[in-house]
Design an enzyme around this catalytic site. Structure first.
Site, PDB file in Angstrom:
ATOM      1  CE  LYS A   1     130.740  76.998  15.121  1.00 29.02           C
ATOM      2  NZ  LYS A   1     130.996  75.511  15.825  1.00 29.02           N
TER       3      LYS A   1
ATOM      4  CE  LYS B   1     125.391  72.074  15.258  1.00 29.46           C
ATOM      5  NZ  LYS B   1     126.844  71.778  15.636  1.00 29.46           N
TER       6      LYS B   1
ATOM      7  CD  GLU C   1     128.499  85.943  21.524  1.00 26.76           C
ATOM      8  OE1 GLU C   1     129.355  85.631  22.737  1.00 26.76           O
ATOM      9  OE2 GLU C   1     127.407  85.635  21.653  1.00 26.76           O
TER      10      GLU C   1
ATOM     11  CE  LYS D   1     133.751  77.103  12.258  1.00 23.56           C
ATOM     12  NZ  LYS D   1     133.301  75.811  13.373  1.00 23.56           N
TER      13      LYS D   1
ATOM     14  CB  SER E   1     134.692  71.960   6.338  1.00 22.36           C
ATOM     15  OG  SER E   1     133.131  72.282   6.776  1.00 22.36           O
TER      16      SER E   1
END
Ligand code: PBG
Length: 328
Positions: free
Chosen positions: A198, A221, A237, A252, A278
């Site tokens: 992500k 983030k 990951e 993502k 989104s």
């Protein structure tokens, strides 16, 4: 005599029946996961930056789950908009077995048990600072204490009836902690879909409006989500999350990261899901609104692209619309 090619690749494209017969990739409603936003309010709340998407009270969420079932969509993903007065620095509301998320899970599982329920494991809809974890005095999101809180959050969601818990926080070691907690708690059959790769992305804006964290978020983030420059790191990951007990992994955002999806699929041969975020939804809607593109074509083409790249399925806010198109 011309020596024009006997090999004419256009031959198989000449008629619709033939194009269908030669399609290498198939997209069906069963490939879709429908993300839904839950509100504690009384009625539907349209989301400004996501035209066509609303937050729903629990009753509306149950109706959407019925709609998913009727359309052949196997699974819905839930995200709560926690009322501001229940948000705190430690996000303790995430551990409340009667929080909005848990009430929505129970309502769906009672009314439409044949639809899978996927729940987001992360603290951002519950924290007053909008971060996915616990923050120290320097504003750093601390890893191990957060992973511990996430394991407890996952357990609370599993107890409410979640079928798949999906940690979206990017803490190190959280999949292992969640798997241990589920085993110990008697939820051995609850799946973990790890948001394994992500990225710290600009494509999450409307989501943050939807869950009500956009005005709260301090900073960014980047100390936990991945750098968009990195691909090798995504494979590391994924390897870790699989070793820790993930049943499936996610990449993502979606379209800008199809290369990552393909590399993950090729390297691990495990179920990989894509999240058409989104911001990606908003881009398609913006193109449709100006006439720059046709909504239905863009929706089906982008979803097909994920399947072609190797995705087992796609989380998409267009899921219901796409299923309707596919079921025609
Ligand atoms: C939060 C979370 C995010 C999304 C899913 N879970 C946002 C973020 O990391 O800030 C993004 C979904 C989307 O944009 O559609 N843990």
């Amino acid at each position: 005599m011309s020596s024009y090619p006997a090999l004419r690749l256009r031959r198989t494209r000449a008629a619709d029946w033939s194009r269908r017969m030669h399609a290498e990739t198939v997209l069906t409603a069963a490939d879709l996961i429908w993300p839904l936003f839950v509100t504690a309010g009384e009625s539907e709340e349209p989301i400004g930056t996501l035209p066509g998407v609303s937050r729903w009270p629990i009753g509306g969420i149950v109706e959407r789950a019925r709609e998913a079932r009727d359309l052949g969509i196997p699974c819905v993903a839930l995200f709560p908009n926690t009322p501001p007065e229940l948000r705190s620095d430690d996000g303790a509301e995430a551990l409340n077995p009667n929080n909005l998320m848990c009430r929505a899970i129970r309502a769906i599982k009672e009314a439409v048990p044949e639809v899978g329920v996927l729940t987001d494991v992360a603290l951002d809809p519950y924290t007053a600072h909008g971060h996915d974890g616990l923050v120290d005095d320097n504003g750093y999101v601390v890893n191990d204490a957060t992973a511990e809180a996430l394991a407890r959050q996952a357990l609370v969601q599993a107890a409410a009836g979640a079928d798949i818990v999906a940690p979206s926080d990017m803490m190190d070691g959280r999949v292992g902690r969640i798997r241990e907690a589920l085993e110990a708690g008697g939820y051995a059959n609850v799946q973990i879909m790890a948001y394994a790769a992500k990225y710290a992305s600009g494509f999450y804006g409307p989501f943050r409006e939807a869950v009500g964290s956009s005005g709260l978020l301090k900073g960014d983030k980047k100390t936990y989500q991945m750098d968009p420059a990195n691909a090798e790191e995504a494979l590391r990951e994924v390897a870790l999350d699989l070793a820790e007990g993930a049943d499936s992994v996610m990449v993502k955002p979606g379209l800008p990261y199809l290369d990552i999806l393909l590399r993950v699929k090729n390297a691990f041969e495990v179920p990989v899901f894509a999240y058409q975020t989104s911001g990606e939804y908003a881009m398609i809607e913006a193109a449709a609104a100006t006439g720059a593109g046709e909504r239905d074509v863009l929706v089906l083409e982008t979803l097909m692209a994920f399947k072609r790249a190797g995705a087992s399925g796609v989380l998409s806010y267009h899921a219901a619309h796409a299923a309707r198109l596919l079921n025609r």
